[in-house]
Design a protein around this motif. Structure first.
Motif, PDB file in Angstrom:
ATOM      1  N   LYS A 100       0.990  -0.768  -0.233  1.00  0.00           N
ATOM      2  CA  LYS A 100       0.030   0.142   0.401  1.00  0.00           C
ATOM      3  C   LYS A 100       0.908   0.813   0.477  1.00  0.00           C
ATOM      4  O   LYS A 100       2.053   1.334   0.684  1.00  0.00           O
ATOM      5  CB  LYS A 100      -0.829   0.469   1.091  1.00  0.00           C
ATOM      6  N   ALA A 102       0.502   5.663   0.465  1.00  0.00           N
ATOM      7  CA  ALA A 102      -0.076   6.666   1.050  1.00  0.00           C
ATOM      8  C   ALA A 102       1.518   7.950   0.773  1.00  0.00           C
ATOM      9  O   ALA A 102       2.631   7.742   0.719  1.00  0.00           O
ATOM     10  CB  ALA A 102      -0.351   6.692   2.311  1.00  0.00           C
ATOM     11  N   ASP A 103       0.983   9.444   0.608  1.00  0.00           N
ATOM     12  CA  ASP A 103       1.418  10.235   0.655  1.00  0.00           C
ATOM     13  C   ASP A 103       1.310  11.565   1.287  1.00  0.00           C
ATOM     14  O   ASP A 103      -0.304  11.746   1.278  1.00  0.00           O
ATOM     15  CB  ASP A 103       1.618  10.923  -1.445  1.00  0.00           C
ATOM     16  N   GLY A 137      -2.881  10.966   6.758  1.00  0.00           N
ATOM     17  CA  GLY A 137      -2.487  10.593   5.814  1.00  0.00           C
ATOM     18  C   GLY A 137      -1.465   9.381   5.454  1.00  0.00           C
ATOM     19  O   GLY A 137      -0.657   8.476   4.490  1.00  0.00           O
ATOM     20  N   ILE A 138      -0.435   9.228   7.066  1.00  0.00           N
ATOM     21  CA  ILE A 138       0.156   8.154   6.871  1.00  0.00           C
ATOM     22  C   ILE A 138      -0.394   7.024   7.973  1.00  0.00           C
ATOM     23  O   ILE A 138       0.376   5.786   7.181  1.00  0.00           O
ATOM     24  CB  ILE A 138       1.752   8.695   7.523  1.00  0.00           C
ATOM     25  N   PRO A 141      -3.208   4.950   7.184  1.00  0.00           N
ATOM     26  CA  PRO A 141      -4.230   4.011   5.880  1.00  0.00           C
ATOM     27  C   PRO A 141      -3.279   2.916   5.814  1.00  0.00           C
ATOM     28  O   PRO A 141      -4.141   1.857   4.998  1.00  0.00           O
ATOM     29  CB  PRO A 141      -3.078   5.155   4.412  1.00  0.00           C
TER      30      PRO A 141
END
Length: 268
Positions: A100, A102-103, A137-138, A141
Motif C-alpha cells: 500500500k 500513501a502520500d 495521511g500516513i 491508511p
C-alpha cells in the motif's frame, strides 16, 4: 509534543535547514504511533535494530530523505521518502508487506520557523495540525500498530441492597411479586405481614415476645410446652402467642410477678 524536545536536542548538530527540523518532527510522530526506525536507504543494512533515534546520516541528502520503519508488532514495515519540491515536502510512504502507498504534502513554512532552528520552543508551529496530517495521511491508511492493551482500573463491586442501608431496593415490574425479605430479628418488621399479607413477610400486629426484636432464648412452641401443650400442637409457621407463666427457663422478669398498678400507693 512531549518527547520531541530531547530528540531535537540530540539531533540539533545535524539540523541545518528547515526541512531537517520537519523530518525530525515527522520521525517523532511515527515513533509515537508505534513505529521504530531501522535505518536509511531503500535496502536494509547490517546489524540493524529498531530505534527511537534517527539513524546516522539521515540528513545527508537535503533533497530526498529516505528512512525505513518497522512497527513494534512487526506487522508493518514502512519505506518513507521525503522529497523536497521548492518550499514543500512530499511524503511518500509504502508498506512493504501490503504494497500500500500513501502520500502527504506539507508546506515547510507552515510548521517550521526557519529563523529559530536553535530554539526548540520556537522552531515548531501548528504542531496539532502537523500531528493530524501525519496521523490521517500516513498512520491511518496502514492501520495503527497493535499496542499493549491498557489495563482498565478494576471497578469496585456494587454493594448489595441489603448491605447498603441508603440504597433503595430495585423496582419490580408490574404484575410480579416482590421478593420475600424475611427479617424476624428486625424490630421494624412488626406490622409487615398486616401491610402485605401475601408477601410472605413476618411481623404482624400481634407481637411474639419470643421472636420479635433482639433474639432471646426461649422455648420453641413446635416442641410443645410441658404440662400445657403437647409437641406438634402449634402448626409450623403459625403465629403463636404464649399464655401463662413460662416457668424457670424464661429469661427476664416474669410478667405475672410484676406488681399491679398503684401497688405502692397507700391510699388505694
Amino acid at each position: 509534543m512531549a518527547g520531541l524536545e530531547p530528540l531535537y536536542a540530540w539531533a540539533r548538530p545535524a539540523i541545518s535547514r528547515p526541512q531537517d527540523a520537519l523530518v525530525c518532527g515527522i520521525h517523532w510522530e511515527l515513533i509515537r504511533h508505534g513505529y521504530r526506525c531501522l535505518g536509511t536507504g531503500d535496502q536494509p543494512g547490517p546489524d540493524e535494530r529498531k530505534s527511537e533515534l534517527l539513524p546516522a546520516g539521515w540528513e545527508a541528502n537535503k533533497e530526498v530523505y529516505t528512512l525505513r520503519y518497522k512497527s513494534t508488532d512487526d506487522a508493518h514495515e514502512l519505506l518513507l521518502k521525503a522529497i523536497m519540491v521548492e518550499d514543500s515536502m512530499i511524503l511518500n510512504v509504502m508498506d512493504r508487506s501490503s504494497q500500500k502507498v500513501a502520500d502527504v504534502t506539507l508546506a515547510v513554512a507552515n510548521y517550521i520557523n526557519s529563523e529559530h532552528l536553535d530554539d526548540f520552543h520556537k522552531v515548531y508551529k501548528n504542531t496539532e495540525e502537523l500531528r493530524t496530517r501525519i496521523a490521517s495521511g500516513i498512520i491511518a491508511p496502514f492501520g495503527a500498530p497493535a499496542g499493549k492493551a491498557r489495563k482498565e482500573p478494576e471497578s469496585k463491586e456494587d454493594v448489595h441492597g441489603d448491605e447498603n442501608p441508603l440504597r433503595l431496593p430495585p423496582r419490580q415490574p408490574m404484575g410480579t411479586r416482590a421478593p420475600s425479605r424475611p427479617s424476624p430479628l428486625s424490630p421494624f418488621a412488626v406490622g409487615g405481614e398486616d401491610l402485605d399479607p401475601f408477601g410472605g413477610r413476618s411481623g404482624g400486629m400481634i407481637v411474639d415476645p419470643l421472636h420479635s426484636g433482639v433474639p432471646r432464648p426461649g422455648i420453641d412452641p413446635l416442641s410443645g410446652i410441658p404440662g400445657r401443650l403437647p409437641p406438634g400442637a402449634v402448626p409450623p409457621g403459625a403465629r403463636f402467642d404464649p399464655f401463662g407463666p413460662l416457668g424457670i427457663g424464661r429469661p427476664g422478669p416474669d410478667p405475672d410477678h410484676l406488681p399491679p398498678p398503684g401497688y405502692d400507693d397507700m391510699f388505694m
